[in-house]
Design a protein around this motif. Sequence first.
Motif, PDB file in Angstrom:
ATOM      1  N   LYS A  63       2.299  -0.495   1.584  1.00  0.00           N
ATOM      2  CA  LYS A  63       1.450  -0.735   0.414  1.00  0.00           C
ATOM      3  C   LYS A  63      -0.029  -0.700   0.803  1.00  0.00           C
ATOM      4  O   LYS A  63      -0.862  -0.108   0.104  1.00  0.00           O
ATOM      5  CB  LYS A  63       1.826  -2.098  -0.175  1.00  0.00           C
ATOM      6  N   ALA A  64      -0.352  -1.329   1.942  1.00  0.00           N
ATOM      7  CA  ALA A  64      -1.740  -1.339   2.409  1.00  0.00           C
ATOM      8  C   ALA A  64      -2.207   0.068   2.786  1.00  0.00           C
ATOM      9  O   ALA A  64      -3.341   0.465   2.474  1.00  0.00           O
ATOM     10  CB  ALA A  64      -1.876  -2.291   3.602  1.00  0.00           C
ATOM     11  N   ASP A  67       7.806  -7.277   4.987  1.00  0.00           N
ATOM     12  CA  ASP A  67       6.716  -6.877   5.883  1.00  0.00           C
ATOM     13  C   ASP A  67       6.521  -5.364   5.882  1.00  0.00           C
ATOM     14  O   ASP A  67       5.390  -4.868   5.898  1.00  0.00           O
ATOM     15  CB  ASP A  67       6.990  -7.370   7.303  1.00  0.00           C
ATOM     16  N   ALA A  68       7.626  -4.618   5.891  1.00  0.00           N
ATOM     17  CA  ALA A  68       7.533  -3.154   5.886  1.00  0.00           C
ATOM     18  C   ALA A  68       6.866  -2.668   4.605  1.00  0.00           C
ATOM     19  O   ALA A  68       6.017  -1.771   4.630  1.00  0.00           O
ATOM     20  CB  ALA A  68       8.919  -2.539   6.035  1.00  0.00           C
ATOM     21  N   CYS A  86      -3.110   4.238  -6.702  1.00  0.00           N
ATOM     22  CA  CYS A  86      -1.658   4.089  -6.884  1.00  0.00           C
ATOM     23  C   CYS A  86      -1.190   2.871  -6.102  1.00  0.00           C
ATOM     24  O   CYS A  86      -1.707   2.571  -5.022  1.00  0.00           O
ATOM     25  CB  CYS A  86      -0.955   5.355  -6.402  1.00  0.00           C
ATOM     26  N   ASP A  87      -0.214   2.174  -6.653  1.00  0.00           N
ATOM     27  CA  ASP A  87       0.349   1.000  -5.976  1.00  0.00           C
ATOM     28  C   ASP A  87       1.816   1.265  -5.650  1.00  0.00           C
ATOM     29  O   ASP A  87       2.500   2.042  -6.335  1.00  0.00           O
ATOM     30  CB  ASP A  87       0.220  -0.235  -6.859  1.00  0.00           C
ATOM     31  N   LEU A  88       2.285   0.623  -4.595  1.00  0.00           N
ATOM     32  CA  LEU A  88       3.686   0.739  -4.169  1.00  0.00           C
ATOM     33  C   LEU A  88       4.386  -0.567  -4.528  1.00  0.00           C
ATOM     34  O   LEU A  88       4.034  -1.632  -4.004  1.00  0.00           O
ATOM     35  CB  LEU A  88       3.762   0.999  -2.663  1.00  0.00           C
ATOM     36  N   ILE A 121       5.754   4.948   7.716  1.00  0.00           N
ATOM     37  CA  ILE A 121       5.510   3.562   8.103  1.00  0.00           C
ATOM     38  C   ILE A 121       6.635   2.641   7.643  1.00  0.00           C
ATOM     39  O   ILE A 121       6.968   1.661   8.323  1.00  0.00           O
ATOM     40  CB  ILE A 121       4.139   3.075   7.588  1.00  0.00           C
ATOM     41  N   LEU A 122       7.257   2.933   6.494  1.00  0.00           N
ATOM     42  CA  LEU A 122       8.398   2.122   6.059  1.00  0.00           C
ATOM     43  C   LEU A 122       9.524   2.169   7.084  1.00  0.00           C
ATOM     44  O   LEU A 122      10.057   1.124   7.495  1.00  0.00           O
ATOM     45  CB  LEU A 122       8.908   2.623   4.701  1.00  0.00           C
ATOM     46  N   PHE A 123       9.874   3.376   7.519  1.00  0.00           N
ATOM     47  CA  PHE A 123      10.971   3.492   8.471  1.00  0.00           C
ATOM     48  C   PHE A 123      10.582   2.980   9.860  1.00  0.00           C
ATOM     49  O   PHE A 123      11.427   2.450  10.591  1.00  0.00           O
ATOM     50  CB  PHE A 123      11.460   4.940   8.533  1.00  0.00           C
TER      51      PHE A 123
END
Length: 372
Positions: A167-168, A161-162, A178-180, A148-150
């Motif tokens: 994170k969600a 936004d990415a 766990c958190d990002l 999803i990041l890419f």
Amino acid sequence: MSSDVINVVFLASRLAGADEIDFDAEFDNIQSILDRIGQSGRVRVRFYKNVTSDNLWELLRPPIDILQLSAHGDANSLAVFDSVNGGLRLTGKVLADMLVGRGIKPGLVILNACESSGVAKDLLAASPFVIGTTQEITDRAAIMIGGILFERLAEGASLGDAHNAAKALLAFIDQGRCDLVLHSRQARSPASTTFGSQFRILAALPDLDDALERQDAIPPEVVKRGKIKILFGVAGAASDVTQLVLYTDDPSFTEGQPPNKSREKLLSWIIVGHPADGEIWIDEHDPAWLDGDCRWFASAPTTGGTVLAAGSTVIEALERHYFHDEWRGKLPPAYKTRVVEAINHLAKNRGGRKRGSVRNGIKPRHSKQTRR
């Protein structure tokens, strides 16, 4: 031409006897998403899944806009396979020193490993943005958040936004265990940072920027005796750019000049060097002093044989720097007034009339607050 390619290096290291990490699935997910959204040609991923202490240095070679490392980790280090000891600890400081030693300045580093947030902080010495995790992360979640990041970055979304999207998703897949975390250098805004963006010309008012840095309540005058001091630069430059030529075709720069002064020196800057975070600026000691608007052009060759090119008026470049891209964030009202005064002054006149002292081959000036 746009500097529209995002060069990604994906390094993965697995320790013998450790829990299996499905790096192939992680890479395949990223690649399939890029194929689905039609961005696989623009986002070029170099995938190395057998990274060891012996080949890590060799694999860290430009161009690298985004660096992703996937491995086992803890709060202090990542684990890299070593043929002698079975595994070595790679701390954030050591990796940052390696990147700096290699002359590599990735715009983003992603540490897709357990408890990697502490390592991420130390990597800010080599990259303006680093993503890490706070706790153990499941293999399934690691695969999905990379994708999803890419996906979002390739679609032109901001880094902020990415990160929020990934994170969600992580909060859902791992049920909040766990958190990002996105770490950034001071004054760098993920909300105004994109990757693979257009090669473009910027113009800054250096006295105003210096006052912003000092957080002066009252900004300085920018129109002095009818002239405005301007620094030109470019953003969105590919990491393999080796030289920048900034020039104007406005005849007012050559009017009344002695015949022994070359047009090259009167009309252009030639800057040799690689971009920092996609930017190259003219030297702050060699500004242009302008009393009117005029058009400027930029040309930047790459080691791959391509040439990036852009054109802009001075007014457009100022508006882009301060209002559209908001490189300095939202300007305080008094500072915004000064920028508008400069733009209005330039709009009343056409033709630059004058530039500062001419020195070619100067080093780039890099903005302290940048956006790619």
